[in-house]
Design a protein around this motif. Structure first.
Motif, PDB file in Angstrom:
ATOM      1  N   GLY A   1     -12.701 -38.749 -32.890  1.00  0.00           N
ATOM      2  CA  GLY A   1     -12.305 -39.962 -33.594  1.00  0.00           C
ATOM      3  C   GLY A   1     -10.802 -39.986 -33.762  1.00  0.00           C
ATOM      4  N   PRO A   2     -10.258 -41.155 -34.128  1.00  0.00           N
ATOM      5  CA  PRO A   2      -8.803 -41.282 -34.257  1.00  0.00           C
ATOM      6  C   PRO A   2      -8.234 -40.433 -35.402  1.00  0.00           C
ATOM      7  CG  PRO A   2      -9.919 -43.374 -34.781  1.00  0.00           C
ATOM      8  CD  PRO A   2     -10.973 -42.406 -34.360  1.00  0.00           C
ATOM      9  N   VAL A   3      -6.982 -40.022 -35.229  1.00  0.00           N
ATOM     10  CA  VAL A   3      -6.301 -39.249 -36.270  1.00  0.00           C
ATOM     11  C   VAL A   3      -6.082 -40.125 -37.499  1.00  0.00           C
ATOM     12  CG1 VAL A   3      -4.152 -38.030 -36.848  1.00  0.00           C
ATOM     13  CG2 VAL A   3      -5.131 -37.840 -34.548  1.00  0.00           C
ATOM     14  N   PHE A   4      -6.245 -39.520 -38.669  1.00  0.00           N
ATOM     15  CA  PHE A   4      -5.987 -40.217 -39.919  1.00  0.00           C
ATOM     16  C   PHE A   4      -4.491 -40.075 -40.213  1.00  0.00           C
ATOM     17  CE2 PHE A   4      -6.053 -39.876 -44.737  1.00  0.00           C
ATOM     18  CZ  PHE A   4      -6.203 -41.231 -44.959  1.00  0.00           C
ATOM     19  N   SER A   5      -3.755 -41.150 -40.130  1.00  0.00           N
ATOM     20  CA  SER A   5      -2.296 -41.039 -40.108  1.00  0.00           C
ATOM     21  C   SER A   5      -1.704 -40.574 -41.440  1.00  0.00           C
ATOM     22  CB  SER A   5      -1.686 -42.383 -39.706  1.00  0.00           C
ATOM     23  OG  SER A   5      -2.127 -43.394 -40.600  1.00  0.00           O
ATOM     24  N   SER A   6      -2.450 -40.700 -42.547  1.00  0.00           N
ATOM     25  CA  SER A   6      -1.892 -40.288 -43.836  1.00  0.00           C
ATOM     26  C   SER A   6      -2.013 -38.784 -44.066  1.00  0.00           C
ATOM     27  CB  SER A   6      -2.593 -41.023 -44.976  1.00  0.00           C
ATOM     28  OG  SER A   6      -2.433 -42.410 -44.850  1.00  0.00           O
ATOM     29  N   ASP A   7      -2.893 -38.129 -43.309  1.00  0.00           N
ATOM     30  CA  ASP A   7      -3.059 -36.684 -43.440  1.00  0.00           C
ATOM     31  C   ASP A   7      -3.641 -36.211 -42.111  1.00  0.00           C
ATOM     32  OD1 ASP A   7      -3.899 -34.077 -43.819  1.00  0.00           O
ATOM     33  OD2 ASP A   7      -4.669 -34.430 -45.852  1.00  0.00           O
ATOM     34  N   ARG A   8      -2.793 -35.617 -41.291  1.00  0.00           N
ATOM     35  CA  ARG A   8      -3.198 -35.381 -39.911  1.00  0.00           C
ATOM     36  C   ARG A   8      -4.200 -34.240 -39.760  1.00  0.00           C
ATOM     37  NH1 ARG A   8      -0.288 -38.808 -36.935  1.00  0.00           N
ATOM     38  NH2 ARG A   8      -0.878 -37.870 -34.956  1.00  0.00           N
ATOM     39  N   ARG A   9      -4.538 -33.568 -40.890  1.00  0.00           N
ATOM     40  CA  ARG A   9      -5.639 -32.605 -40.815  1.00  0.00           C
ATOM     41  C   ARG A   9      -6.978 -33.340 -40.617  1.00  0.00           C
ATOM     42  NH1 ARG A   9      -5.375 -29.747 -46.472  1.00  0.00           N
ATOM     43  NH2 ARG A   9      -4.720 -31.859 -47.008  1.00  0.00           N
ATOM     44  N   LEU A  10      -6.988 -34.591 -41.016  1.00  0.00           N
ATOM     45  CA  LEU A  10      -8.242 -35.356 -41.007  1.00  0.00           C
ATOM     46  C   LEU A  10      -8.312 -36.313 -39.820  1.00  0.00           C
ATOM     47  CD1 LEU A  10      -8.292 -36.389 -44.797  1.00  0.00           C
ATOM     48  CD2 LEU A  10      -9.295 -34.362 -43.749  1.00  0.00           C
ATOM     49  N   HIS A  11      -9.504 -36.457 -39.289  1.00  0.00           N
ATOM     50  CA  HIS A  11      -9.751 -37.464 -38.254  1.00  0.00           C
ATOM     51  C   HIS A  11     -10.862 -38.401 -38.731  1.00  0.00           C
ATOM     52  CE1 HIS A  11      -7.990 -35.302 -34.477  1.00  0.00           C
ATOM     53  NE2 HIS A  11      -7.232 -35.147 -35.548  1.00  0.00           N
ATOM     54  N   TRP A  12     -10.799 -39.629 -38.297  1.00  0.00           N
ATOM     55  CA  TRP A  12     -11.841 -40.596 -38.634  1.00  0.00           C
ATOM     56  C   TRP A  12     -13.110 -40.314 -37.856  1.00  0.00           C
ATOM     57  CZ3 TRP A  12     -11.165 -44.495 -42.200  1.00  0.00           C
ATOM     58  CH2 TRP A  12      -9.857 -44.806 -42.585  1.00  0.00           C
ATOM     59  N   HIS A  13     -14.228 -40.506 -38.478  1.00  0.00           N
ATOM     60  CA  HIS A  13     -15.512 -40.534 -37.765  1.00  0.00           C
ATOM     61  C   HIS A  13     -15.382 -41.576 -36.643  1.00  0.00           C
ATOM     62  CE1 HIS A  13     -19.747 -41.348 -36.916  1.00  0.00           C
ATOM     63  NE2 HIS A  13     -20.076 -40.288 -37.653  1.00  0.00           N
ATOM     64  N   PRO A  14     -15.877 -41.230 -35.454  1.00  0.00           N
ATOM     65  CA  PRO A  14     -15.704 -42.169 -34.331  1.00  0.00           C
ATOM     66  C   PRO A  14     -16.182 -43.587 -34.660  1.00  0.00           C
ATOM     67  CG  PRO A  14     -16.782 -40.136 -33.612  1.00  0.00           C
ATOM     68  CD  PRO A  14     -16.580 -40.004 -35.078  1.00  0.00           C
ATOM     69  N   SER A  15     -17.241 -43.704 -35.458  1.00  0.00           N
ATOM     70  CA  SER A  15     -17.780 -45.034 -35.761  1.00  0.00           C
ATOM     71  C   SER A  15     -16.904 -45.812 -36.737  1.00  0.00           C
ATOM     72  CB  SER A  15     -19.186 -44.910 -36.350  1.00  0.00           C
ATOM     73  OG  SER A  15     -20.031 -44.290 -35.421  1.00  0.00           O
ATOM     74  N   LEU A  16     -15.941 -45.123 -37.348  1.00  0.00           N
ATOM     75  CA  LEU A  16     -15.086 -45.812 -38.318  1.00  0.00           C
ATOM     76  C   LEU A  16     -13.787 -46.313 -37.684  1.00  0.00           C
ATOM     77  CD1 LEU A  16     -15.409 -43.744 -41.646  1.00  0.00           C
ATOM     78  CD2 LEU A  16     -16.701 -45.741 -40.911  1.00  0.00           C
ATOM     79  N   ALA A  17     -13.731 -46.335 -36.352  1.00  0.00           N
ATOM     80  CA  ALA A  17     -12.509 -46.800 -35.685  1.00  0.00           C
ATOM     81  C   ALA A  17     -12.020 -48.152 -36.225  1.00  0.00           C
ATOM     82  CB  ALA A  17     -12.725 -46.855 -34.176  1.00  0.00           C
ATOM     83  N   PRO A  18     -12.923 -49.110 -36.522  1.00  0.00           N
ATOM     84  CA  PRO A  18     -12.433 -50.382 -37.083  1.00  0.00           C
ATOM     85  C   PRO A  18     -11.684 -50.186 -38.410  1.00  0.00           C
ATOM     86  CG  PRO A  18     -14.700 -50.640 -36.325  1.00  0.00           C
ATOM     87  CD  PRO A  18     -14.378 -49.161 -36.256  1.00  0.00           C
ATOM     88  N   LEU A  19     -12.117 -49.217 -39.201  1.00  0.00           N
ATOM     89  CA  LEU A  19     -11.416 -48.961 -40.457  1.00  0.00           C
ATOM     90  C   LEU A  19     -10.066 -48.294 -40.181  1.00  0.00           C
ATOM     91  CD1 LEU A  19     -14.142 -47.800 -43.031  1.00  0.00           C
ATOM     92  CD2 LEU A  19     -13.357 -50.097 -42.454  1.00  0.00           C
ATOM     93  N   ALA A  20     -10.029 -47.437 -39.165  1.00  0.00           N
ATOM     94  CA  ALA A  20      -8.753 -46.812 -38.797  1.00  0.00           C
ATOM     95  C   ALA A  20      -7.730 -47.874 -38.425  1.00  0.00           C
ATOM     96  CB  ALA A  20      -8.966 -45.844 -37.628  1.00  0.00           C
ATOM     97  N   ARG A  21      -8.180 -48.909 -37.730  1.00  0.00           N
ATOM     98  CA  ARG A  21      -7.253 -49.986 -37.353  1.00  0.00           C
ATOM     99  C   ARG A  21      -6.782 -50.759 -38.577  1.00  0.00           C
ATOM    100  NH1 ARG A  21     -10.682 -49.929 -32.801  1.00  0.00           N
ATOM    101  NH2 ARG A  21     -12.097 -51.528 -33.606  1.00  0.00           N
TER     102      ARG A  21
END
Lengths: 466, 446
Positions: free
Chosen positions: A127-147
């Motif tokens: 899943g995409p990298v969580f830009s506020s804390d790069r230790r965390l990645h988004w669940h692949p299904s949450l890509a719309p929330l990442a955007r």
């Protein structure tokens, strides 16, 4: 009702859900199922169903015993005319079952993650990298929330909860609903907020988009309502179609002829049939030949119940209905004690797609500036997965605040899986949900949080609103 | 004081009303048979107790029997089946009255086994002496669980049952019992206990002398070391009880309150008969207001069971569970200890549920428009309406009949010179008419 729940749920979750359903069905007092279990807020509120002419929909109104239907309708119209419309709105979306924060924002950068999640761990890049804390990645299904997050439309609370977490679905959810760690409280936090900012006649100010009054909205003083889907109110007959079917509607209405009968009870039955017929016709305006409700959404929603409810809400807001707070239950069931990946992926996909469509719809309709959406679950799950490819009840979880007016990308931090776990192996909260409520009361609704939340004084106020 | 007795004609219409009020409506022809007995004979027949003979086919769901003790909703189906097939309709109807009067919900009890045990107790003892019934209710396991009777012991009495026993079961609210009476009654009612076995639930309900508070109490101004049976007796002998009992029982059968003279006579009859439910019930069922007065809305369970009874249908679907929830009456789950609100059965939402109930009942009887031979169903609108009315055996008002006829005429008018419509529309119209009759105000009430 039995059998409606998949086996991966624990008994308590199914039972508490059933119990809450019963609140909706009975609309009356409900004894606790076992000693110590809190009754959902709103239990015992009187309720009445009526047809809103202004809305053209069926409303079940709670806590308005002194008002007649006409007054209620006029109250909604008056609130719309006098500026109740166009005001700021908070939408509450509940993800039922306690979702797994450590999968929704998986800490791939934490050295203990893969050990704790031997079979459930995602890989870097899933899943995409969580830009506020790069230790965390988004669940692949949450890509719309990442955007949305990247566009500054989403605040993430990566470890939200409260001290001394309760691991009962029923109790923890109740705490979130009432905005206090108080099993006895009978009003929801949004309900108390409406008691302050709402008025005595506008039942639409608190709108539960659910079969039941969601307890967060239970008020002490002012009326609130649930809105049912117009499509649910059909009068079909088996093996009757074509002209005989088309004429049936009118025929049902004419059964109300008995409303003129001298027998008062027969007349009452006739009147009820007339009302039902009138209601059916009103609702029919929204229902197409396909049986679906048509409200001209300006974004593409997923074909789910959640999508339909959100698109309906966006249309109501766009049409200036005087809503101040709305609550609905999100799709999915997150009580993933076993074989977690599939159900979690389904739920996350539906919730992310629905929320993204809702935000896009609101923006295109030009009303996004007055709507914030809070997405929450009653708790997170145990850091250490179990032997059944699932996870058990935990403590801190993840929540989101969505809208064009959110101020921050992240509030609170991810505490890590070493020092960030409590004695039970659950994630420790870095933000208290009550402080989020307090900030929303003050920064979004301009209401002194102490009037709404008993613990407001001891709560910090993160800046949430731009 | 003499009690007024209905003296008008007692024909099938009167017998039909009696069967709806005191039961679940007639089976085909039943109202004629009952009318032939005359009023006295009919009421006497209804009040005759004895073993029940369930008539017709037993329930079958997907090829299986019911599992009333275990499966969710099957308790509801089990009782519906009894309502549909009983030969002792008044016994069954009184069981429903007592379920509402001594409302106990399985939401709290959590045991279909114990709920059905209570239900059978109502069925067995329901027409006897009322004090005897309250005594049974007081030691009934489901009630002990529902109103915290097991948590009430010497030194720590729980007031829940004692309070409701007076306020809702015997005296009424604010009718002479004080908070002190409630506290003292609670002490008198201490002593019940049971054993919890994991995986099975509560068993061995019993009275334990050591848990009972046998010291002096003062209840309604009388002093004594009262026990639980005496607690019941004190409530029965309280002057407010006879009024409460007769009014409440009356209200289940006749929607208008009794006039003062009738009320006084009922109270006298109740006391002189030794608190006999049967005697008071007989007087109510013979009262002129039952036959001359306004109709009553059928409770959802009566409406549903009545349709199945009329058609001789068995319980064959679990759909009755959720439809009954929507219609507002899931048996064994009254909304609270004061039972269902009998004034609020009909609204736009519950009417919709009743429409769906009727749809579900009618499904198996409906004509297939594509496969119905010409001539099976009449083409004449009047005859179509007659067929639909006689299907249910109901008596309709002129207004309702006109509405049905208008529908049939309008629909049939579109079949002129259309061969396909002439074949398919009559069966469709008859299906629709049957459904409309079932939804009519006359079928919702009796």
């Amino acid at each position: 009702m039995s059998g409606a729940f998949a086996r991966h749920h624990c008994d308590e979750f199914s039972r508490s859900t059933l119990l809450r359903r019963a609140v909706a069905e009975a609309g009356q007092g409900l004894p606790a199922i076992e000693p110590g279990m809190p009754a959902p807020a709103g239990t015992g509120l009187d309720r009445r169903r009526f047809l809103s002419r202004t809305l053209g929909a069926a409303l079940t109104v709670y806590g308005a015993s002194a008002l007649g239907p006409r007054i209620l309708d006029e109250g909604i119209a008056r609130a719309a005319a006098t500026g109740g419309a166009g005001r700021r709105v908070l939408v509450s979306v509940f993800a039922p079952g306690g979702w797994d924060a450590l999968s929704l924002l998986y800490p791939i950068g934490d050295p203990r993650y893969r050990k704790l999640r031997s079979t459930l761990a995602f890989k870097p890049g899933d899943g995409p990298v969580f830009s506020s804390d790069r230790r965390l990645h988004w669940h692949p299904s949450l890509a719309p929330l990442a955007r949305l997050h990247a566009r500054g439309r989403l605040t993430v609370f990566p470890a939200i909860g409260y001290s001394h977490p309760d691991q009962s679905h029923f109790t923890s959810r109740h705490f979130w609903e009432v905005g206090a760690l108080d099993p006895q409280s009978g009003t929801g936090w949004l309900g108390r907020l409406l008691d302050v900012v709402g008025d005595n006649e506008n039942a639409m100010q608190g709108l539960s988009l659910d079969g039941a009054l969601l307890p967060s909205l239970a008020t002490a003083r002012v009326p609130v309502a649930t809105l049912s889907s117009p499509a649910d109110y059909g009068f079909d007959s088996h093996n009757v179609w074509d002209v005989p079917g088309e004429l049936l509607e009118e025929a049902i209405g004419s059964l109300g002829a008995a409303s003129a009968d001298p027998d008062p009870v027969l007349a009452l039955a006739g009147k009820t049939i007339e009302q039902s017929h009138a209601l059916h016709r009103q609702l029919g305006r929204f229902v197409g030949k396909d049986g679906q409700v048509h409200i001209n959404p300006k974004a593409k929603y997923p074909e789910t119940d959640f999508g339909r409810r959100l698109s309906g809400l966006a249309a109501l807001l766009d049409a200036n209905f005087p809503i101040r707070a709305a609550a609905l239950t999100g799709p999915g069931s997150y009580d993933t004690h076993a074989d977690q990946q599939g159900p979690l992926q389904d739920g996350a996909t539906q919730i992310a797609e629905g929320l993204a469509a809702f935000q896009a719809d609101l923006e295109r309709r030009g009303v996004a500036g007055r709507v914030l959406t809070l997405v929450w679950s009653e708790f997170g799950r145990r850091a250490q997965q179990n032997e059944s490819n699932g996870t058990d009840h935990g403590a801190a979880g993840v929540a989101f605040l969505m809208g064009t007016k959110v101020r921050q990308h992240m509030v609170g931090e991810f505490p890590g899986l070493t020092k960030g776990l409590d004695g039970d192996g659950n994630l420790k909260a870095t933000v208290d949900f009550r402080s989020v409520y307090a900030s929303l009361a003050e920064q979004w609704f301009d209401v002194d949080a102490a009037r709404v939340l008993p613990d407001a004084r001891s709560m910090p106020r993160p800046r949430l609103v731009a | 004081m003499p009690l007024p007795v209905y003296s008008g004609p007692f024909g099938p219409p009167q017998a039909e009303r009696l069967l709806w009020r005191a039961g679940f409506g007639p089976r085909p022809g039943e109202e004629r048979a009952l009318a032939a007995r005359g009023l006295e004979g009919a009421v006497g027949r209804l009040l005759t107790t004895g073993p029940d003979n369930l008539v017709g086919k037993p329930p079958q769901i997907d090829g299986h029997r019911l599992f009333p003790l275990d499966k969710f909703g099957h308790d509801h189906l089990w009782w519906l089946d009894r309502m549909v097939r009983t030969s002792r309709p008044l016994t069954e109807r009184m069981t429903l009255v007592w379920h509402d009067w001594f409302a106990t919900s399985n939401e709290t009890v959590g045991s279909q086994r114990l709920m059905i045990r209570q239900n059978n107790m109502f069925r067995r003892a329901g027409l006897g002496s009322f004090p005897g019934l309250v005594t049974r209710v007081t030691e009934n396991p489901a009630m002990l669980l529902y109103l915290n009777g097991l948590e009430s012991e010497k030194g720590a009495p729980n007031e829940n049952y004692g309070r409701e026993m007076m306020e809702l079961f015997t005296l009424g609210h604010g009718s002479g019992s004080t908070e002190r009476d409630v506290r003292e009654q609670a002490r008198a009612l201490t002593g019940f206990t049971a054993t919890y076995r994991n995986g099975y639930g509560w068993i061995k309900f019993r009275f334990d002398r050591n848990r009972h508070d046998d010291a002096m109490k003062v209840i309604f101004g009388k002093a004594g070391p009262f026990n639980w049976k005496q607690a019941v007796q004190l409530a029965i002998e309280h002057p407010a009880h006879r009024t409460f009992f007769t009014r409440k029982l009356w209200s289940y059968f006749i929607p208008e309150p009794a006039d003062d003279e009738t009320q006084a006579a009922l109270e006298e009859l109740y006391v002189q008969s030794g608190y006999s439910t049967r005697q008071v019930l007989a007087a109510i069922l013979k009262h002129p207001l039952l036959y001359d007065g306004p109709r009553m809305v059928k409770p959802p369970a009566v409406y549903l069971a009545g349709m199945l009874r009329t058609l001789g249908d068995r319980i064959s679907t679990e759909d009755w569970i959720w439809l009954s929830i929507q219609a507002g009456q899931l048996l064994f789950y009254p909304p609270n200890v004061s039972g269902w609100n009998d004034d609020r059965w009909l609204d736009t939402s519950t009417f919709h549920a009743r429409w769906q109930m009727a749809e579900r009942v009618l499904r198996k009887h409906s004509y297939q428009p594509d496969h119905t031979k010409r001539g099976t169903v009449p083409m004449d609108p009047d005859k179509l309406v007659d067929r639909a009315v006689s299907f249910w055996g109901v008596r309709l008002s002129d207004a309702t009949r006109r509405s049905l006829l208008a529908y049939a005429r309008k629909a049939m008018a579109t079949t002129t010179a259309d061969d396909d419509r002439q074949k398919k529309f009559p069966p469709m119209i008859l299906n629709a008419l049957r459904h409309l009759v079932a939804a009519s105000p006359e079928m919702q009430t009796a």
